[in-house]
Design a protein around this motif. Structure first.
Motif, short mmCIF file in Angstrom:
data_model
loop_
_atom_site.label_atom_id
_atom_site.label_comp_id
_atom_site.label_asym_id
_atom_site.label_seq_id
_atom_site.Cartn_x
_atom_site.Cartn_y
_atom_site.Cartn_z
N PHE A 26 3.58 27.79 7.36
CA PHE A 26 3.79 26.54 6.61
C PHE A 26 4.54 25.60 7.54
O PHE A 26 5.75 25.62 7.63
N VAL A 27 3.81 24.79 8.28
CA VAL A 27 4.36 23.99 9.37
C VAL A 27 4.51 22.54 8.93
O VAL A 27 3.55 21.91 8.48
N LEU A 28 5.72 22.00 9.06
CA LEU A 28 6.00 20.63 8.69
C LEU A 28 5.96 19.72 9.91
O LEU A 28 6.30 20.14 11.02
N HIS A 29 5.58 18.49 9.68
CA HIS A 29 5.61 17.47 10.72
C HIS A 29 6.59 16.39 10.29
O HIS A 29 6.42 15.79 9.22
N GLY A 30 7.59 16.14 11.09
CA GLY A 30 8.60 15.15 10.73
C GLY A 30 8.05 13.74 10.73
O GLY A 30 8.56 12.87 10.03
N ARG A 31 7.01 13.48 11.54
CA ARG A 31 6.44 12.14 11.60
C ARG A 31 5.06 12.18 10.95
O ARG A 31 4.23 12.99 11.31
N ILE A 32 4.84 11.29 9.98
CA ILE A 32 3.53 11.23 9.33
C ILE A 32 2.51 10.66 10.31
O ILE A 32 2.70 9.57 10.86
N ASP A 33 1.45 11.40 10.55
CA ASP A 33 0.42 10.99 11.50
C ASP A 33 -0.48 9.95 10.84
O ASP A 33 -1.59 10.25 10.41
N ARG A 34 0.02 8.72 10.76
CA ARG A 34 -0.71 7.68 10.03
C ARG A 34 -0.85 6.44 10.89
O ARG A 34 0.14 5.98 11.48
N PRO A 35 -2.07 5.85 11.01
CA PRO A 35 -2.20 4.58 11.71
C PRO A 35 -1.40 3.50 10.99
O PRO A 35 -0.97 3.69 9.86
N ALA A 36 -1.20 2.38 11.66
CA ALA A 36 -0.47 1.28 11.04
C ALA A 36 -1.11 0.94 9.71
O ALA A 36 -2.33 0.78 9.61
N LEU A 37 -0.26 0.80 8.67
CA LEU A 37 -0.80 0.58 7.33
C LEU A 37 -1.54 -0.74 7.22
O LEU A 37 -2.38 -0.93 6.36
N GLY A 38 -1.23 -1.67 8.11
CA GLY A 38 -1.91 -2.96 8.05
C GLY A 38 -3.26 -2.95 8.72
O GLY A 38 -4.02 -3.90 8.61
N ALA A 39 -3.56 -1.88 9.46
CA ALA A 39 -4.83 -1.81 10.16
C ALA A 39 -5.98 -1.70 9.19
O ALA A 39 -5.91 -0.99 8.20
N LYS A 40 -7.05 -2.43 9.49
CA LYS A 40 -8.22 -2.41 8.60
C LYS A 40 -9.08 -1.20 8.95
O LYS A 40 -10.13 -1.30 9.57
N LYS A 41 -8.63 -0.05 8.56
CA LYS A 41 -9.33 1.20 8.86
C LYS A 41 -9.42 2.03 7.60
O LYS A 41 -8.44 2.20 6.88
N GLN A 42 -10.60 2.53 7.32
CA GLN A 42 -10.77 3.36 6.14
C GLN A 42 -10.18 4.74 6.41
O GLN A 42 -10.54 5.39 7.38
N GLU A 43 -9.28 5.19 5.56
CA GLU A 43 -8.66 6.51 5.70
C GLU A 43 -9.47 7.52 4.91
O GLU A 43 -9.67 7.38 3.71
N ARG A 44 -9.93 8.56 5.59
CA ARG A 44 -10.77 9.55 4.95
C ARG A 44 -9.98 10.79 4.54
O ARG A 44 -10.39 11.52 3.66
N ARG A 45 -8.86 11.05 5.21
CA ARG A 45 -8.09 12.25 4.90
C ARG A 45 -7.37 12.09 3.57
O ARG A 45 -6.63 11.13 3.35
N LEU A 46 -7.60 13.05 2.70
CA LEU A 46 -7.13 12.94 1.31
C LEU A 46 -5.63 12.79 1.24
O LEU A 46 -5.11 11.93 0.52
N HIS A 47 -4.88 13.62 1.95
CA HIS A 47 -3.43 13.59 1.80
C HIS A 47 -2.83 12.30 2.34
O HIS A 47 -1.81 11.82 1.84
N LEU A 48 -3.47 11.67 3.34
CA LEU A 48 -2.95 10.41 3.86
C LEU A 48 -3.33 9.23 2.98
O LEU A 48 -2.63 8.23 2.95
N ARG A 49 -4.43 9.36 2.24
CA ARG A 49 -4.70 8.34 1.22
C ARG A 49 -3.63 8.40 0.13
O ARG A 49 -3.19 7.37 -0.40
N ALA A 50 -3.18 9.61 -0.19
CA ALA A 50 -2.08 9.76 -1.14
C ALA A 50 -0.80 9.16 -0.58
O ALA A 50 -0.01 8.53 -1.30
N PHE A 51 -0.56 9.35 0.72
CA PHE A 51 0.62 8.77 1.36
C PHE A 51 0.58 7.24 1.27
O PHE A 51 1.60 6.60 1.00
#
Length: 399
Positions: A26-51
């Motif tokens: 059960f490995v945690l990542h301290g930094r959320i691996d997320r592109p800039a929220l303002g970027a016009k990019k469709q997020e496909r990963r379910l957990h990051l859409r929740a983020f």
């Protein structure tokens, strides 16, 4: 928490080496691996859409409020969602999606303690993480590997009073591992493409679809029931997509001189669909029907079929939703299509000669039994509108 991967630490039953091994995975990542929220990019990963949804609910507060969660906002990942409440040292389940069953050993009931989950690697690691108050205070992305399951998810804290985390939303996607795959192979769990409501172009596209569908209903000569259902589905879709980014949605509504009310969340989308001058009584009814559908977790693609098969159609949905808001409990064995069908099967057949016809055209209800035998069971007291629709259907079938 550092930016390096960290395994969850804490007491583990000494005799259970299965849980002990799962802790290491059960490995945690301290930094959320997320592109800039303002970027016009469709997020496909379910957990990051929740983020993204969680981040949009911040609204300048230290921590998002649990009260700001909506059924529409949760709908895209509700099946993969676990909502927990921390109260008096206990961890209580507020909601458990069906996709969590393989990880928890069962679908936990609302109000049950998290400890009711069966002893699995995932449930043990999760409970150990949340046992400490410090493990509840920040969002954390995680990976979990335990043959034959691998998953990726996120822990998202919510507050009731604005400071400490009294709630936690866990969104996790998982799949069965293939034989021979390295245990530390990077997991890529993706959902089908979906629109990002924070993208202005997406707002424009969804609103245009609403107007096109609404025009088939508003313009004279094209007012079909199927067209109405489709228009409502587009309005419903617009609201769900837009609700994923509440701040952007509020800005969009202000640009169109509208605002959203908690008691009538679907009204703006309906006004975009049917126009601001559309009859207010109808808009209110449509909004209640959409609230009823949302409460039953119906998606936009299934809305038309749902409304067609609900007893009483739209008006039946409106009546049941208003009764729900008044706190009234549904009557015994009423209000569902199944119960209506069961009662109709008990109606005795009648002969055509036994019926009395006062008009040139009449409607009768015919039943076919399991053997294919057909019989008339009743004459339908049809309104002029219902009779006109039936005649139009009959004429179309002959064309």
């Amino acid at each position: 928490m550092s930016s390096d991967d960290q395994s969850i630490k804490g007491p583990v039953p000494k005799a259970d080496t299965f849980l002990e091994r799962a802790q290491d995975d059960f490995v945690l990542h301290g930094r959320i691996d997320r592109p800039a929220l303002g970027a016009k990019k469709q997020e496909r990963r379910l957990h990051l859409r929740a983020f993204d949804y969680w981040h949009a609910l911040h609204g300048g507060k230290p921590m998002p409020s649990f009260a700001d969660l909506t059924a529409e906002g949760l709908l895209p990942f509700k099946r993969n969602c676990l909502l927990l409440e921390f109260l008096d040292g206990d961890i209580t389940v507020r909601f458990c999606g069906t996709e969590l069953a393989p990880l928890l050993g069962c679908v936990l009931k609302t109000g049950a303690p998290l400890s009711d989950a069966k002893i699995t690697g995932f449930s043990g690691a999760l409970e150990d993480r949340l046992r400490s108050p410090s493990g509840r205070q920040e969002a954390a992305e995680f990976e979990f590997v335990d043959d034959p399951v691998e998953c990726r998810g996120i822990l998202l804290p919510f507050s009731a009073r604005g400071q400490a985390a009294e709630f936690m939303m866990i969104v996790v996607n998982h799949r069965q591992r293939s034989i021979g795959v390295d245990e530390r192979e990077k997991i890529s769990l993706e959902e089908p493409d979906t629109a990002d409501a924070g993208d202005d172009e997406t707002f424009v596209r969804l609103a245009a679809a609403c107007r096109r569908a609404g025009n088939t209903v508003v313009h004279p000569g094209a007012n079909t029931r199927e067209g109405l259902y489709q228009a409502l589905a587009e309005a419903y879709r617009f609201h769900i997509e837009a609700s994923r980014d509440p701040a952007a949605y509020r800005r969009y509504l202000r640009q169109h001189n509208m605002r959203q009310q908690r008691r009538a969340p679907f009204t703006p989308a309906l006004k975009l669909t049917f126009g601001g001058t559309y009859e207010k009584t109808r808009l209110t009814e449509y909004a209640a029907a959409l609230s009823y559908a949302a409460r039953h977790e119906v998606g936009p693609d299934n809305l038309s079929n749902f409304l067609q098969h609900e007893p009483g159609g739209i008006k039946g949905c409106v009546a049941r939703e208003r009764a729900h808001r008044r706190g009234e409990k549904p009557g015994k064995d009423t209000g569902t299509r199944e119960s209506v069908v069961r009662k109709a099967r008990r109606l005795p057949p009648v002969s055509l000669d036994a019926l009395t016809f006062e008009n040139e055209f009449s409607l009768v209800l015919v039943r076919a039994d399991d053997n294919g035998e057909k019989s008339i069971i009743s004459m339908v007291d049809a309104s002029d509108h219902m009779m006109e629709r039936a005649l139009n259907r009959a004429l179309k079938q002959e064309d």
